[in-house]
Write a protein that holds these residues in place. Structure first.
Motif, short mmCIF file in Angstrom:
data_model
loop_
_atom_site.label_atom_id
_atom_site.label_comp_id
_atom_site.label_asym_id
_atom_site.label_seq_id
_atom_site.Cartn_x
_atom_site.Cartn_y
_atom_site.Cartn_z
N UNK A 205 0.82 -0.77 0.37
CA UNK A 205 -0.27 -0.30 0.11
C UNK A 205 0.50 1.39 -0.57
N UNK A 206 2.20 0.69 0.93
CA UNK A 206 2.70 2.35 1.22
C UNK A 206 3.49 2.98 -0.51
N UNK A 207 4.01 1.66 -1.27
CA UNK A 207 4.50 1.96 -2.48
C UNK A 207 3.67 2.33 -3.74
N UNK A 208 2.47 1.55 -3.69
CA UNK A 208 1.07 2.35 -4.54
C UNK A 208 0.92 3.30 -3.98
N UNK A 209 0.97 3.99 -3.32
CA UNK A 209 0.22 5.39 -3.26
C UNK A 209 1.34 6.20 -3.82
N UNK A 210 2.22 6.51 -4.02
CA UNK A 210 3.41 7.33 -4.88
C UNK A 210 2.66 6.90 -6.20
N UNK A 406 4.85 16.30 0.07
CA UNK A 406 3.44 16.55 0.60
C UNK A 406 3.33 15.23 1.08
N UNK A 407 3.31 13.92 0.27
CA UNK A 407 3.38 12.82 0.14
C UNK A 407 4.10 12.56 2.01
N UNK A 408 5.74 12.64 1.72
CA UNK A 408 6.45 12.26 2.77
C UNK A 408 6.12 12.79 4.18
N UNK A 409 5.58 13.66 3.81
CA UNK A 409 5.01 13.97 5.37
C UNK A 409 3.49 13.00 6.33
N UNK A 410 2.99 13.26 5.12
CA UNK A 410 2.28 12.56 5.03
C UNK A 410 2.54 10.41 5.79
#
Length: 465
Positions: A205-210, A406-410
């Motif tokens: 899931x963490x990889x598929x978000x970006x 932004x994704x890094x922060x989230x």
């Protein structure tokens, strides 16, 4: 063929020019060699990114072990470490080829190298100096790759290479989930959930978000094969849903909304400012509604207000930070199970987390407030450059740096990827920060040259008068 090569060598040794027909064939041969070398270099980049993401050797070498399935034997990851060493060596060789550009790039961002320096010196105050030393070496090797990416490829080219990387991960995950169910789907506590070519559903899931955002940005470009990118976007969302990872799904929604916000930054100021004020007002209202109905929203997502128990042990971590606030416990020297300082957390919380499930807490634990401050300064400068890049680049790929930052922060609110050796997200983040420095210089250099020309012209005109 051999006679032609001998003729080429003979002419070159005697400083004579080749006949026109042989000269054309030599050019064709050189062009073909360049194409092969460029293809090999891009293939190396994509496969290295895939390896940094943790696919697929981790799940294969672990034998498909899952959380809570009573797996006893610890897997041997020596092959994975050996491949990383090969990547370090090849990356270093590629950097040496363009060493002048690399040195210029190193001088553009001192904060990341100061952060590395703090990690190196943390060997002297680490409780486990041998562990810190080995992880610092891995961190140094890891930093070579984003340095190579930023010095070799533009941000647009990096986005395209990421699309290839994520595309391979998507296809591989579907193949594992349907053809190799023991590897592609989890057993134990999370029985039946997809993990694809990764060792855990949360990693997928963490990889598929970006991945979803990369394909969305490419699909928004006016190209002929946009349907492929839309397919990648839909497949990424499907894998997030199949992994039952709620945080990445929320992150994709948030990033999509932020993408709309970034589009507003390209408007004229007389339209942009009222729109931003309106969005700020609506965001404040939405925040109030979410906080007042937090329990209902968490229940809808299958979570609780403790973020699956994370907030219960965060106060314990803050207490450990207070014991060594300035420089921390040493890089990679805190979460060592019952043999490290993490034993106090495990004993007090009754849980055995592998990390803080928060990147900022982990960075503070390892390198203290000094390390966290260096990172935050570098990040904020990079974010400002990313927003400026949004306004300067009018195509959809111009949103990528801001979206990923932004994704890094989230993601680091519930995971830990800020300063991790051999970590995919850390590699991409540093590559973006360095690439933005290059873009800023390329943007300012022409204006400086133009200004100098104006000064020289005015000086000449003054002399003539």
């Amino acid at each position: 063929m051999s006679t032609r090569l001998e003729l080429v060598k003979h002419c070159r040794s005697n400083n004579r020019s080749l006949p026109p027909s042989d000269r054309r064939q030599e050019y064709i041969f050189d062009d073909q060699m360049k194409k092969y070398l460029l293809f090999a270099e891009k293939a190396f980049t994509v496969l290295s990114l895939l390896h940094y993401s943790g696919a697929p050797l981790v799940v294969i070498l672990s034998g498909g072990a899952s959380e809570g399935d009573d797996s006893i034997a610890a897997p041997d990851f020596a092959l994975i470490q050996f491949i990383f060493l090969i990547i370090y060596f090849i990356t270093f060789a590629l950097l040496v080829v363009r060493w002048k550009k690399v040195i210029q790039l190193i001088n553009k961002d001192w904060y990341i190298w100061l952060l590395l320096l703090v990690a190196i010196f943390s060997i002297f105050w680490s409780d486990v100096p041998a562990m810190t030393q080995s992880r610092v070496i891995a961190l140094s090797g890891t930093l070579l790759f984003p340095l190579y990416l930023a010095s070799r490829y533009t941000l647009k080219e990096q986005l395209q290479l990421l699309a290839w990387t994520f595309g391979i991960a998507i296809v591989g995950s579907f193949l594992f989930a349907f053809g190799l169910r023991n590897y592609g789907r989890m057993a134990g506590v999370h029985f039946g959930t997809w993990r694809g070519i990764y060792n855990h559903k949360n990693v997928l899931g963490k990889v598929m978000a970006p991945s979803a955002m990369v394909f969305l940005l490419l699909a928004l470009q006016p190209e002929k094969k946009r349907w492929l990118f839309w397919g990648g976007f839909i497949a990424s969302l499907w894998l997030i849903i199949a992994s039952k990872a709620s945080s990445p799904f929320i992150n994709v929604i948030t990033l999509s909304l932020s993408l709309f916000l970034f589009r507003i930054l390209r408007w004229r100021y007389n339209f942009m400012i009222p729109a931003l004020v309106g969005i700020t007002t609506l965001s404040t209202i939405a925040y109030i509604l979410m906080t007042t109905n937090a329990e209902a929203i968490a229940a809808l997502l299958g979570k609780d207000l403790t973020l699956t128990g994370r907030t219960n042990f965060w106060p314990l971590i803050i207490d450990k930070i207070a014991e060594r606030p300035w420089f921390g416990y040493g890089y990679g020297a805190f979460w060592l199970g019952w043999t490290g300082p993490s034993a106090d957390i495990w004993y007090s919380s009754g849980w055995k987390p592998p990390n803080s499930h928060n990147g900022y807490l982990d960075l503070c634990l390892e390198l203290g407030l000094v390390g966290l401050s260096l990172y935050v300064i570098d990040y904020l400068q990079g974010l400002l450059r990313a927003l400026a890049y949004v306004r300067s680049v009018k195509t959809s790929d111009g949103f990528w740096p801001a979206v990923f930052l932004v994704y890094v922060v989230l993601s680091n609110l519930t995971e830990s990827t800020l300063l991790i050796q051999n970590n995919f997200f850390f590699v991409i983040q540093v590559s973006i920060l360095l690439s933005l420095r290059i873009c800023e210089e390329q943007k300012t250099t022409p204006s400086k040259i133009k200004h100098k020309k104006k000064i020289n012209y005015s000086q000449k005109k003054h002399k003539m008068l």
